[in-house]
Design a protein around this motif. Structure first.
Motif, mmCIF file in Angstrom:
data_model
loop_
_atom_site.group_PDB
_atom_site.id
_atom_site.type_symbol
_atom_site.label_atom_id
_atom_site.label_comp_id
_atom_site.label_asym_id
_atom_site.label_seq_id
_atom_site.Cartn_x
_atom_site.Cartn_y
_atom_site.Cartn_z
ATOM 1 N N CYS A 93 0.819 -1.218 0.000
ATOM 2 C CA CYS A 93 0.000 0.000 0.000
ATOM 3 C C CYS A 93 0.848 1.261 0.000
ATOM 4 O O CYS A 93 0.393 2.320 -0.396
ATOM 5 N N HIS A 95 1.574 2.940 2.471
ATOM 6 C CA HIS A 95 1.016 3.843 3.471
ATOM 7 C C HIS A 95 1.051 3.235 4.871
ATOM 8 O O HIS A 95 0.393 3.736 5.785
ATOM 9 N N GLY A 96 1.767 2.122 5.053
ATOM 10 C CA GLY A 96 1.866 1.499 6.362
ATOM 11 C C GLY A 96 0.600 0.815 6.828
ATOM 12 O O GLY A 96 0.411 0.602 8.032
ATOM 13 N N GLN A 97 -0.279 0.430 5.901
ATOM 14 C CA GLN A 97 -1.571 -0.124 6.285
ATOM 15 C C GLN A 97 -1.717 -1.614 6.035
ATOM 16 O O GLN A 97 -2.661 -2.223 6.542
ATOM 17 N N CYS A 98 -0.788 -2.228 5.273
ATOM 18 C CA CYS A 98 -0.990 -3.640 4.918
ATOM 19 C C CYS A 98 0.044 -4.580 5.528
ATOM 20 O O CYS A 98 -0.198 -5.772 5.639
ATOM 21 N N THR A 102 7.010 -5.332 6.111
ATOM 22 C CA THR A 102 7.550 -5.436 7.470
ATOM 23 C C THR A 102 8.974 -5.989 7.476
ATOM 24 O O THR A 102 9.260 -7.019 6.863
ATOM 25 N N ALA A 111 7.228 -0.858 9.643
ATOM 26 C CA ALA A 111 6.762 -0.762 8.256
ATOM 27 C C ALA A 111 7.837 0.001 7.490
ATOM 28 O O ALA A 111 7.994 1.205 7.683
ATOM 29 N N CYS A 156 2.076 -11.282 0.445
ATOM 30 C CA CYS A 156 2.178 -10.727 1.798
ATOM 31 C C CYS A 156 3.035 -11.572 2.719
ATOM 32 O O CYS A 156 3.342 -11.161 3.838
ATOM 33 N N SER A 184 -2.791 -8.198 13.498
ATOM 34 C CA SER A 184 -3.872 -7.553 12.749
ATOM 35 C C SER A 184 -3.374 -6.483 11.784
ATOM 36 O O SER A 184 -4.098 -6.075 10.881
ATOM 37 N N GLY A 185 -2.146 -6.019 11.949
ATOM 38 C CA GLY A 185 -1.602 -5.023 11.033
ATOM 39 C C GLY A 185 -1.095 -5.611 9.729
ATOM 40 O O GLY A 185 -0.687 -4.861 8.834
ATOM 41 N N ASN A 186 -1.117 -6.929 9.616
ATOM 42 C CA ASN A 186 -0.670 -7.593 8.382
ATOM 43 C C ASN A 186 -1.865 -8.210 7.682
ATOM 44 O O ASN A 186 -2.496 -9.131 8.215
ATOM 45 N N ILE A 187 -2.148 -7.697 6.497
ATOM 46 C CA ILE A 187 -3.342 -8.112 5.760
ATOM 47 C C ILE A 187 -2.997 -9.186 4.739
ATOM 48 O O ILE A 187 -2.019 -9.053 3.992
#
Length: 220
Positions: A93, A95-98, A102, A111, A156, A184-187
């Motif tokens: 992303c 944006h540090g959201q997916c 890491t 991130a 991912c 939960s921060g890893n989609i």
């Protein structure tokens, strides 16, 4: 009373009409744009080299010291992928959201898309490429992901594994609910969460034992 036509050196001026006005205006605008482009090109050629703002950065990545000249705004993710060829961390992303990007900095998960590379000066960075053993043996968390089919497309997965190792080391893998919370921060857009949970649960004691052996060898 009639008036004689206006004169210039070349003879009588033509009568002004709407068509002539539009043509004259367009020609003037084109000339102005051309002049502006030329000025911009000259200004661009005189602009300072972005490299002149680079900063010396010494960072250890996967056990190897790198001395780099980095643009202050460059992200750690871009430096890893584009300058060092370490493409395991993925740009999902930006944006540090997916969590796909890491990595560990001094043992803590970050991130890398949101981490300025120059901020890692003097730090130790570990990426997915640096966690297997020197003899090529997979890290226990990597092996557990394979054993439990904790991936589908795999995009991912490097970020999931790096986050999972950190989750165990942080002491947040004592229950399924805790693992879910701290992962939960890893989609995973493929939805391989069940396998990821099983892999972390199984690998956790092996990661602890590995870390204990490494800690013991450092103090031996």
């Amino acid at each position: 009373m009639s008036h004689p036509p206006l004169q210039n050196a070349a003879g009588p001026l033509p009568a002004l009409n709407r068509r002539m006005f539009m043509m004259t205006t367009a020609a003037g605008a084109g000339a102005a744009a051309s002049a502006g482009a030329s000025a911009a090109a000259e200004a661009g050629s005189a602009a300072p080299n972005p490299g002149t703002g680079s900063r010396e950065t010494r960072v250890t990545i996967n056990g190897r010291l790198h001395e780099l000249k980095l643009e202050p705004r460059a992200s750690l993710l871009d430096v890893l992928r584009e300058q060092l060829g370490l493409t395991g961390a993925k740009k999902g992303c930006d944006h540090g959201q997916c969590g796909a990007c890491t990595v560990h900095v001094d043992g803590r998960r970050v991130a890398s898309c949101l981490t300025l590379a120059v901020k890692t000066d003097g730090c130790a960075v570990t990426t997915i490429e640096g966690i297997e053993s020197a003899d090529g043996t997979l890290h226990p968390m990597q092996q557990a992901f394979v054993d439990h089919d904790a991936l589908q497309c795999g995009y991912c997965t490097p970020g999931q594994i790096m986050a999972a190792i950190a989750c165990v080391r942080e002491g947040h893998a004592s229950s399924d609910a805790q693992i879910r919370e701290y992962m939960s921060g890893n989609i995973c857009r493929c939805g391989a969460y069940t396998g990821i949970l099983e892999a972390i649960r199984e690998a956790a004691p092996h990661v602890h034992r590995m870390d204990s052996r490494m800690e013991g060898s450092r103090h031996a």
